[in-house]
Design an enzyme around this catalytic site. Structure first.
Site, PDB file in Angstrom:
ATOM      1  N   SER A  26       3.596  12.227  -6.609  1.00  0.00           N
ATOM      2  CA  SER A  26       5.026  12.481  -5.883  1.00  0.00           C
ATOM      3  C   SER A  26       4.956  11.677  -4.663  1.00  0.00           C
ATOM      4  CB  SER A  26       5.131  14.012  -5.490  1.00  0.00           C
ATOM      5  OG  SER A  26       4.353  14.367  -4.573  1.00  0.00           O
ATOM      6  N   GLU A 179      -0.527  21.229 -18.566  1.00  0.00           N
ATOM      7  CA  GLU A 179      -1.625  21.106 -17.464  1.00  0.00           C
ATOM      8  C   GLU A 179      -1.714  22.477 -16.987  1.00  0.00           C
ATOM      9  OE1 GLU A 179      -1.675  17.807 -14.663  1.00  0.00           O
ATOM     10  OE2 GLU A 179      -3.189  18.673 -13.781  1.00  0.00           O
ATOM     11  N   LYS A 221      -4.280  19.376 -20.776  1.00  0.00           N
ATOM     12  CA  LYS A 221      -4.810  18.695 -19.690  1.00  0.00           C
ATOM     13  C   LYS A 221      -5.587  19.926 -18.661  1.00  0.00           C
ATOM     14  CE  LYS A 221      -4.080  15.504 -15.647  1.00  0.00           C
ATOM     15  NZ  LYS A 221      -3.371  14.256 -15.134  1.00  0.00           N
ATOM     16  N   SER A 263      -9.722  15.473 -13.156  1.00  0.00           N
ATOM     17  CA  SER A 263     -10.771  15.301 -12.455  1.00  0.00           C
ATOM     18  C   SER A 263     -10.884  16.274 -11.352  1.00  0.00           C
ATOM     19  CB  SER A 263     -11.016  14.061 -11.850  1.00  0.00           C
ATOM     20  OG  SER A 263     -10.055  13.422 -10.992  1.00  0.00           O
ATOM     21  N   GLY A 265     -10.937  16.569  -8.073  1.00  0.00           N
ATOM     22  CA  GLY A 265     -11.857  16.506  -6.938  1.00  0.00           C
ATOM     23  C   GLY A 265     -13.474  16.128  -7.055  1.00  0.00           C
ATOM     24  N   GLY A 293      -6.733  10.920 -12.160  1.00  0.00           N
ATOM     25  CA  GLY A 293      -6.101  10.504 -11.057  1.00  0.00           C
ATOM     26  C   GLY A 293      -7.139   9.841 -10.047  1.00  0.00           C
TER      27      GLY A 293
HETATM   28  P1  13P Z   1      -6.879  14.357 -10.815  1.00  0.00           P
HETATM   29  O1  13P Z   1      -7.795  13.721 -11.875  1.00  0.00           O
HETATM   30  O2  13P Z   1      -7.071  13.518  -9.521  1.00  0.00           O
HETATM   31  O3  13P Z   1      -7.281  15.825 -10.485  1.00  0.00           O
HETATM   32  O4  13P Z   1      -5.418  14.104 -11.045  1.00  0.00           O
HETATM   33  C1  13P Z   1      -5.081  14.293 -12.280  1.00  0.00           C
HETATM   34  C2  13P Z   1      -3.620  14.944 -12.337  1.00  0.00           C
HETATM   35  O5  13P Z   1      -2.717  14.247 -12.821  1.00  0.00           O
HETATM   36  C3  13P Z   1      -3.387  16.063 -11.505  1.00  0.00           C
HETATM   37  O6  13P Z   1      -2.092  16.766 -12.004  1.00  0.00           O
END
Ligand code: 13P
Length: 341
Positions: A26, A179, A221, A263, A265, A293
């Site tokens: 965002s 997710e 996810k 991921s 963190g 991300g």
């Molecule tokens: P991270 O892999 O940085 O946790 O982000 C994935 C994501 O899209 C969280 O909603």
């Protein structure tokens, strides 16, 4: 509902050797990300950063799809071609984040409920017209044992929203990524993470079943099953892989199209190693892949951010490398010697 289209998209998202690039931050989140490398978060800089990522040569070899934010799905890249067209040309499926964020849940201090269902049917229709073929909705589950978190009511409310979102997506011909992120922050150990993951996943799949969501056209996810970042006892790669796979074998139906981990963190290498170790435990009922991300972007952001005009190609090389490493990990074929190649 166009079942064939849903199945085809879902299968392509988790094709062997491929995973998803999450760049759906965002405006608030991308602002923090860009600030970490001293780049101002104005629209032209957000466009330049995402252009750098999405025009990485041969990105489609290991990236099946990318999750965009509302601003990006409507935006053109620096060449004047829309990001959606750039992606389709590169064989990368456009996806879109459709929740409107996690907000404090009334009556449950410290717990979050994700919003965004109001008007979602119309927004999905518009996103489909803009070229989105999959969507993402992130629910956040917080573990805090001392304060009795998560409450069952919090898990129920979040999973109910995920199921309503998923049903609306499939009606629009869009594959839902569901997710339920269990935060890695906290002092809890891996056993607690296991129990909360199992409960959350079982609750989620009960709600998806009740809402008649087609699991063959749905992607999960999840977080990996790991101790909190402040837990004194951290576990090895094999322990994390075994706990995660065992938990999922107990809670995730075999008919699900696939699993793409966040991921959360972890470092870039750790996220790759965990995914690889899990895939070495196969054969498993579902493809296990990635939708990272931070663990795909961190190095690319750092290199690009140190000189955004000069370091486009250097940033792209970092992203391409991580995509390839994680692509190998989806097949259990990664090893650390590949990091230097
Ligand atoms: P991270 O892999 O940085 O946790 O982000 C994935 C994501 O899209 C969280 O909603």
């Amino acid at each position: 509902m166009n079942v064939e289209q849903l199945l085809e998209t879902a299968a392509a998202m988790v094709a062997p050797g491929k995973g998803i690039l999450a760049i759906d931050e965002s405006t608030g989140t991308i602002t923090k990300k860009l600030a970490s490398v001293d780049v101002e978060s104005k629209e032209s800089n957000r466009q330049a950063y995402r252009d750098m990522l999405l025009t990485t040569p041969d990105l489609g070899e290991h990236i099946s799809g990318a999750i965009l934010y509302d601003e990006t799905i409507r935006q053109k890249g620096l060449s004047g071609v829309s990001f959606v067209d750039i992606m389709n040309e590169a064989d990368i499926i456009p996806g879109i984040k459709v929740d409107t964020g996690a907000h404090p849940m009334a009556g449950f201090d410290g717990e979050l409920i994700t919003e965004g269902l109001d008007g979602l049917r119309a927004r999905l229709k518009e996103y489909a017209e803009l070229g989105a073929r999959f969507a993402k909705w992130r629910a956040v589950i917080t573990i805090d044992e001392e304060n009795g978190m998560p409450a069952q009511a919090n898990i129920d409310a979040n999973c109910h929203a995920l199921a309503r979102y998923a049903a609306l997506c499939q009606e629009a011909g869009i594959v839902p990524i569901v997710e339920p992120e269990i935060l890695m922050t906290g002092t809890h150990d891996i056993d607690t993470a296991y129990d909360v993951s199992e409960l959350t996943l079982k609750t989620l799949f009960t709600h998806l079943f009740e809402h008649d969501v087609l699991l063959e056209g749905t992607i999960l996810k999840p977080s990996m099953v790991m101790a909190g970042d402040k837990c004194p006892e951290q576990n090895g790669t094999e322990e994390v892989a075994e706990a995660t796979v065992n938990c999922f074998l107990n809670a995730v139906p075999a008919s699900l199209a696939g699993v793409v981990f966040l991921s959360g963190g972890q470092s870039e290498i750790q996220a790759t190693e965990h995914l690889n170790e899990m895939n070495k435990l196969g054969p498993l009922p579902w493809p296990l892949s990635f939708s990272y991300g931070r663990a795909l972007q961190n190095s690319a952001l750092k290199v690009w951010g140190s000189n955004p005009e000069a370091n486009i190609s250097a940033g792209q090389q970092e992203l391409a490398h991580r995509a390839r490493m994680n692509g190998m990990a989806t097949m259990g074929d990664y090893n650390s010697n590949m990091e230097s190649s």
